[in-house]
Every structure is written in structure tokens, then in C-alpha cells.
Design an enzyme around this catalytic site. Structure first.
Site, PDB file in Angstrom:
ATOM      1  CD  GLU A 160      -2.946  -0.845  -0.148  1.00 25.11           C
ATOM      2  OE1 GLU A 160      -2.983   0.271  -0.708  1.00 25.11           O
ATOM      3  OE2 GLU A 160      -3.563  -1.833  -0.570  1.00 25.11           O
ATOM      4  CE1 TYR A 202      -6.678   3.100  -0.623  1.00 27.10           C
ATOM      5  CE2 TYR A 202      -4.315   3.152  -0.191  1.00 27.10           C
ATOM      6  CZ  TYR A 202      -5.415   2.559  -0.786  1.00 27.10           C
ATOM      7  OH  TYR A 202      -5.251   1.423  -1.514  1.00 27.10           O
ATOM      8  CG  ASP A 228      -7.680   5.012  -4.153  1.00 27.21           C
ATOM      9  OD1 ASP A 228      -8.916   5.031  -4.340  1.00 27.21           O
ATOM     10  OD2 ASP A 228      -6.928   4.210  -4.724  1.00 27.21           O
TER      11      ASP A 228
END
Length: 359
Positions: A39, A122, A140
Site C-alpha cells: 500500500e 487511506y 483514494d
DNA sequence: AAGACGGGGCG
DNA sequence: CGCCCAGTCTT
């Protein structure tokens, strides 16, 4: 705000995902650490770019402890070319805190996660929903684009507060049993169907619940303001040779390209002669011979500024102590150091056209 | 709220 | 050449 077709929407979306999802390396694990790494790498970075970096990174740092105790310069070298290098340092800082404070167990709640360096709203939601299967939003740019169209939300997605609108929407829509799949489904839909330009609405599994498809204005959304104005900066770059080595320096530990290595650069504000004097004075060297003037020119575009670089090859001798951050190194030694892309390009040009013929 | 922070891919 | 990308941090 209640959405009338939440149930059908989430079901169609997740079913489509189970049929069509992309086979990505980080989807073959539930290890929160590996999800975390993926991520962070994916922040503002395309999937295709990340894949090879992810493989190399996990091979070198297979566990949270491995990364926590890693050498910072090696870590930066692993990140070389990915950009936004503070991500790498923040990631290690966050990982260290997890090892020290949570016994190496990645927290499973939003509050603790968002306290960690490099983890924002996020990334926290992504880790919680994907690794821990918790019903948390992960909004996002991709998700904002998809939902702005589906729900016909016309707020400006460039404004920070707009993200909250979408987070509330996801809280209503998210699949309670498959929250991770739901979040990833929105991202895959954004990547494969609901693309920024020319969305493929006729292939979309949720078009019957999409207001913009109904209105026929999907290609007009999302609304995004804010155009960035970048400023130009001009530098001379000196390839300063002495006894088979070149002058090399480490950048400052914060700001742009922190701790990365580079050939000496002098900001050009006056004449070429003044710039040369400034180079000698800054690095305590004397130019004994100009070997090549302007042998390589390069424009490098960052998100917020443009570097215009002109490279000069000179022979120098030391006339005083080099600074802490400065040293003479061989081209081979440069290979081990973390360099920003513009410096890699200069180094490759040197290897190909300047030093190669001499061998 | 706005700017700093990389780099590459695409129309 | 401008826009966009699985954003976050600082001011």
C-alpha cells in the site's frame, strides 16, 4: 444519506471482482506487513511500476523485523527510482514502532494505525479491510473517481474535505462480509472499467446503479480543480575527476530527495564563470582542466518543480578539506549508492560515452 | 487549504 | 505538454 441500491450495488461489484480481479503479488498474502508495504509503494504510483519493486523488497525484507533493523542507505537503494523517498523512511519508522510498541503485531484498529508514520486515512483503511477483513473505508483517487460517477457527486475532489464525503459514502455501501474485496473491487473497477478517460460503461457490472451512466455524463466526472504551477530551476552539474574518481555528495537529510546521492550541483543565478567559481569555493577544489563543456543536458520534471541540468566534465585538485557529505568515489562505488533518476541518467551517460572508451 | 514531495505513462 | 496515478506530511 441512505443509498437505495446499496445491497444490489455491493453484491454486483463483489461478484464481478471475484470473477475478474487482477492477479497481483500482494493479493496472494494476508500478512498485514506485506499488505502495508504494498500500500505504501502504491501511493501515487502505478501498479505496473510497483510489482518488481515489491518482489525485490519482500525478498530482502521478508518480515517486519527484517525491515525494522535494515540499514537505511540499503533501504533507500531498494526504493531507488520509485520516488517519494520519504515513504521509505516513514515506512521503516512505522515498522520500528510496531516492533517496539506492539511486539511486531500490526495494529488492527484505525486509531493506532494512523498514528504510525506514513499511514494516513487511506492506507489504514486498506490494511484493516484487506489484511484484517474489517469494514473500513479506503478512499483514494481511484475510489473518488468511481463513486463520483456512480453517485453523481460533483464536489471538487482536489479539496481535502471532499474525501470525507466519499468516506461516508463507502461506510454506507461497503460489503459487511467482504470489506477487503469491496474496497479492492472499487480500485479494480477504476483501473479496468471506470478509467479516467473514456470509461467502458457498457462493460461495467454496476452501470444499472450508476447515476452518471443514466445521465450520460460519466466522462465529465470527477470534478477536479487545482492546476499546479511548477517553477524552473537551472543548475550546472560538475563531473569532477581526480585520479580516476569523481566528486560525489549526499543530499541533506530532509527536503527534496533527502539523503540521496548526487554529482555536485550549483544553482545558476549569474554568469557561467561565476558559477564555476562558486563550484570551486563550495567544494574546496580547483579546476585544473576543463575536459568537456555542456556534454549532457537534461530537463527533469518533478511534481512541483523542474530541474534544468547542464553537465560539465572537469579535472580538479583538492585545495582544502571536503565537507562531511562530500567524497571522491569510483564509478563502481556509485552503483551501491541510492541515486535519484536524473543522477542515474547522468551516470549512465558517463559510463557509455565518457569512461567506456577509455577502458 | 495549500504546498512539498518523484517518476513514468498516456492522450 | 498537461493530467493522472492504490497519498501523506507540513505549514
Amino acid at each position: 444519506m441512505k443509498y437505495p441500491y446499496s445491497q444490489q450495488f455491493r453484491q454486483s461489484l463483489v461478484e464481478w471482482f471475484h470473477r475478474e480481479k487482477r492477479d497481483l503479488p500482494w493479493r496472494r498474502t494476508k500478512d498485514p506487513y506485506k499488505i502495508w508495504v504494498s500500500e505504501v509503494m502504491l501511493q501515487q504510483t502505478r501498479v505496473d511500476t510497483v510489482i518488481p519493486y515489491y518482489h525485490r523488497f519482500i525478498e530482502k525484507y521478508p518480515s517486519i523485523e527484517a525491515l525494522a533493523y535494515a540499514d537505511e542507505e540499503e533501504l533507500l537503494k531498494m526504493w531507488e527510482g520509485l520516488g517519494y523517498y520519504s515513504r521509505a523512511r516513514n515506512l521503516q519508522s512505522g515498522v520500528k514502532e510496531v516492533v517496539e510498541k506492539y511486539g511486531g503485531i500490526v495494529p488492527n484498529n484505525r486509531h493506532d494505525l494512523q498514528q504510525l508514520k506514513g499511514i494516513g486515512s487511506y492506507t489504514a483503511g486498506a490494511i484493516l479491510s484487506i489484511a484484517y477483513n474489517l469494514p473500513e473505508h479506503a478512499v483514494d483517487g481511484n475510489v473518488m473517481r468511481v463513486l463520483s460517477r456512480v453517485l453523481h457527486i460533483t464536489e471538487d475532489i482536489a479539496l481535502p474535505k471532499t474525501r470525507k464525503t466519499f468516506e461516508k459514502a463507502v461506510e454506507q455501501l461497503i460489503h459487511p462480509e467482504y470489506p477487503g474485496d469491496f474496497n479492492q473491487a472499487l480500485m479494480d473497477l477504476g483501473a479496468m472499467i471506470c478509467t479516467p478517460t473514456s470509461p467502458k460503461c457498457l462493460l461495467c457490472p454496476v452501470r444499472e446503479y450508476c447515476v452518471s451512466f443514466m445521465e450520460g455524463d460519466a466522462d465529465q466526472l470527477p470534478i477536479k480543480s487545482k492546476k499546479t504551477k511548477v517553477k524552473n530551476e537551472y543548475y550546472y552539474v560538475y563531473i569532477a575527476v581526480n585520479d580516476g574518481k569523481v566528486l560525489f555528495e549526499r543530499r541533506h537529510s530532509d527536503g527534496l530527495l533527502a539523503n540521496m546521492w548526487q554529482f555536485p550541483m550549483i544553482f545558476v543565478e549569474k554568469s557561467p564563470e561565476e558559477t564555476g567559481k562558486s563550484f570551486e569555493k563550495t567544494y574546496n577544489v580547483k579546476i585544473t582542466k576543463v575536459l568537456e563543456e555542456d556534454f549532457f543536458e537534461q530537463k527533469h520534471v518533478f511534481s512541483h518543480l523542474i530541474w534544468n541540468l547542464r553537465c560539465h566534465l572537469v579535472e580538479v585538485k583538492e585545495i582544502g578539506p571536503l565537507g562531511d557529505m562530500v567524497q571522491f568515489v569510483t564509478l563502481k562505488e556509485i552503483e551501491e549508492l541510492p541515486l535519484p533518476v536524473p543522477m542515474i541518467k547522468i551516470k549512465n551517460f558517463l559510463k557509455q560515452y565518457i569512461f567506456k572508451p577509455l577502458e
